[in-house]
Design a protein around this motif. Sequence first.
Motif, PDB file in Angstrom:
ATOM      1  N   GLN A  59       0.834  -1.200   0.000  1.00 29.34           N
ATOM      2  CA  GLN A  59       0.000   0.000   0.000  1.00 29.34           C
ATOM      3  C   GLN A  59       0.871   1.252   0.000  1.00 29.34           C
ATOM      4  OE1 GLN A  59      -3.466  -0.157  -0.294  1.00 29.34           O
ATOM      5  NE2 GLN A  59      -2.825  -2.266  -0.695  1.00 29.34           N
ATOM      6  N   SER A  60       0.354   2.327  -0.553  1.00 32.17           N
ATOM      7  CA  SER A  60       1.136   3.555  -0.697  1.00 32.17           C
ATOM      8  C   SER A  60       0.963   4.481   0.499  1.00 32.17           C
ATOM      9  CB  SER A  60       0.717   4.295  -1.968  1.00 32.17           C
ATOM     10  OG  SER A  60      -0.616   4.779  -1.842  1.00 32.17           O
ATOM     11  N   LEU A  61       1.894   5.413   0.610  1.00 34.12           N
ATOM     12  CA  LEU A  61       1.770   6.460   1.618  1.00 34.12           C
ATOM     13  C   LEU A  61       0.498   7.268   1.390  1.00 34.12           C
ATOM     14  CD1 LEU A  61       3.099   7.916   4.006  1.00 34.12           C
ATOM     15  CD2 LEU A  61       4.396   9.290   2.363  1.00 34.12           C
ATOM     16  N   ARG A  62       0.153   7.501   0.147  1.00 38.18           N
ATOM     17  CA  ARG A  62      -1.080   8.223  -0.182  1.00 38.18           C
ATOM     18  C   ARG A  62      -2.298   7.476   0.378  1.00 38.18           C
ATOM     19  NH1 ARG A  62      -1.817  11.609  -4.337  1.00 38.18           N
ATOM     20  NH2 ARG A  62       0.026  10.817  -5.421  1.00 38.18           N
ATOM     21  N   ALA A  63      -2.346   6.158   0.180  1.00 35.23           N
ATOM     22  CA  ALA A  63      -3.476   5.373   0.676  1.00 35.23           C
ATOM     23  C   ALA A  63      -3.542   5.422   2.195  1.00 35.23           C
ATOM     24  CB  ALA A  63      -3.357   3.932   0.189  1.00 35.23           C
ATOM     25  N   LEU A  64      -2.383   5.367   2.843  1.00 35.99           N
ATOM     26  CA  LEU A  64      -2.356   5.423   4.307  1.00 35.99           C
ATOM     27  C   LEU A  64      -2.967   6.721   4.811  1.00 35.99           C
ATOM     28  CD1 LEU A  64      -1.266   4.016   6.942  1.00 35.99           C
ATOM     29  CD2 LEU A  64       0.738   5.498   6.684  1.00 35.99           C
ATOM     30  N   LEU A  65      -2.585   7.839   4.213  1.00 37.71           N
ATOM     31  CA  LEU A  65      -3.050   9.151   4.676  1.00 37.71           C
ATOM     32  C   LEU A  65      -4.489   9.427   4.268  1.00 37.71           C
ATOM     33  CD1 LEU A  65       0.172  11.253   4.011  1.00 37.71           C
ATOM     34  CD2 LEU A  65      -0.585  10.187   6.149  1.00 37.71           C
ATOM     35  N   LEU A 238      -1.249  16.002  -2.142  1.00 34.45           N
ATOM     36  CA  LEU A 238      -1.590  15.395  -0.858  1.00 34.45           C
ATOM     37  C   LEU A 238      -3.092  15.321  -0.656  1.00 34.45           C
ATOM     38  CD1 LEU A 238      -0.572  14.435   2.021  1.00 34.45           C
ATOM     39  CD2 LEU A 238      -0.771  16.842   2.705  1.00 34.45           C
ATOM     40  N   THR A 239      -3.814  16.345  -1.074  1.00 39.32           N
ATOM     41  CA  THR A 239      -5.253  16.435  -0.803  1.00 39.32           C
ATOM     42  C   THR A 239      -6.100  16.100  -2.028  1.00 39.32           C
ATOM     43  OG1 THR A 239      -5.135  18.822  -1.211  1.00 39.32           O
ATOM     44  CG2 THR A 239      -5.006  18.073   1.080  1.00 39.32           C
ATOM     45  N   GLY A 247      -5.309  13.763   5.449  1.00 42.47           N
ATOM     46  CA  GLY A 247      -5.704  14.284   6.756  1.00 42.47           C
ATOM     47  C   GLY A 247      -6.884  15.230   6.742  1.00 42.47           C
ATOM     48  N   TRP A 248      -7.629  15.287   5.620  1.00 43.64           N
ATOM     49  CA  TRP A 248      -8.779  16.188   5.512  1.00 43.64           C
ATOM     50  C   TRP A 248      -9.969  15.480   4.887  1.00 43.64           C
ATOM     51  CZ3 TRP A 248      -8.586  20.786   7.821  1.00 43.64           C
ATOM     52  CH2 TRP A 248      -7.330  21.370   8.046  1.00 43.64           C
TER      53      TRP A 248
END
Length: 312
Positions: A59-65, A238-239, A247-248
Amino acid sequence: RARGAPDAVGPDDRWHIGSITKSMTALLLARLAARDGIGLDTPLGDLAALPLHPDLARQSLRALLAHRAGLAANPPRAAWSVTRTPDAEAPEGPLRNRVLAPHLLDPPRTGKFRYSNLGYMLAGHIAEQIGGAPWKVLLRREIAAPLALGSLGFGPPPAPNPQGHGSLLSRLLTLRGNGPAPGRPAAHDSALADLSPAFGPAGQVHLSLADLLRYGAAVAALARGQDGIVPARTFGDLTSGRDYAGGWALGPGALRHNGSNGLWMADLRIESAGPRVTALVTNTGSLGAIIAAGTSGWRRKDGWASPVRTGS
């Protein structure tokens, strides 16, 4: 500041913001990753020092966040509280990693949104691997200092700031099953004044209302395309996503997050086109606080909608 006491709140008082902390942890990771040339699509297995299930490692960092890496929502209830008052400044990493590690070996439920405090605990661990310092040190150095958030701290606000208050709802429905009685304040130095420090990167920042708005204004500038604590292009990446990212909670032209540890309630909303930043803070986790945070100024006809449930 506390029910039954005469002291009124003041403009410099500090407030626990719960899971709004997640947006700060995500921004911290974006700043560290961009500096080191790490993309948001980097697999977690390339970033974490803790053993991961093979499916989670992919899984990617993007998916985690974005709460889409498939981790469970929370650790077992026994890990939610502590028996003695923790040192608010001490690194929480060793405790967090002990709580987190067993869950990283479970097969993840990938692909769908699943709000996860465990996910942001892992995000804190990854920030430490990239930044080479404890999460608290990194958040102060990389987020609080450049944005002039001088009131930012961790855990419950210290005396003489407001105290969090228990509620029937918090005892029944939230992580605070063993918290103070409904309507009663939690002493500043009580072990019941917050969740275990293991939850730190997922929801344990406090700061003043002015600094919360200052943080929101910095995020609003990024959302409008102005470079800031990260390049605007990095923040846009990120968003970018559906319903929730970086985170949003996402709405048309708007970002939002709320947070509660059961004793406090906070809400931060950003309308990039306005620009308008709105914050609500209160030192109770009662149903009234939750209703206020969910409805004040949040009008669907203006694009202010909450597509997913956030908060601790």
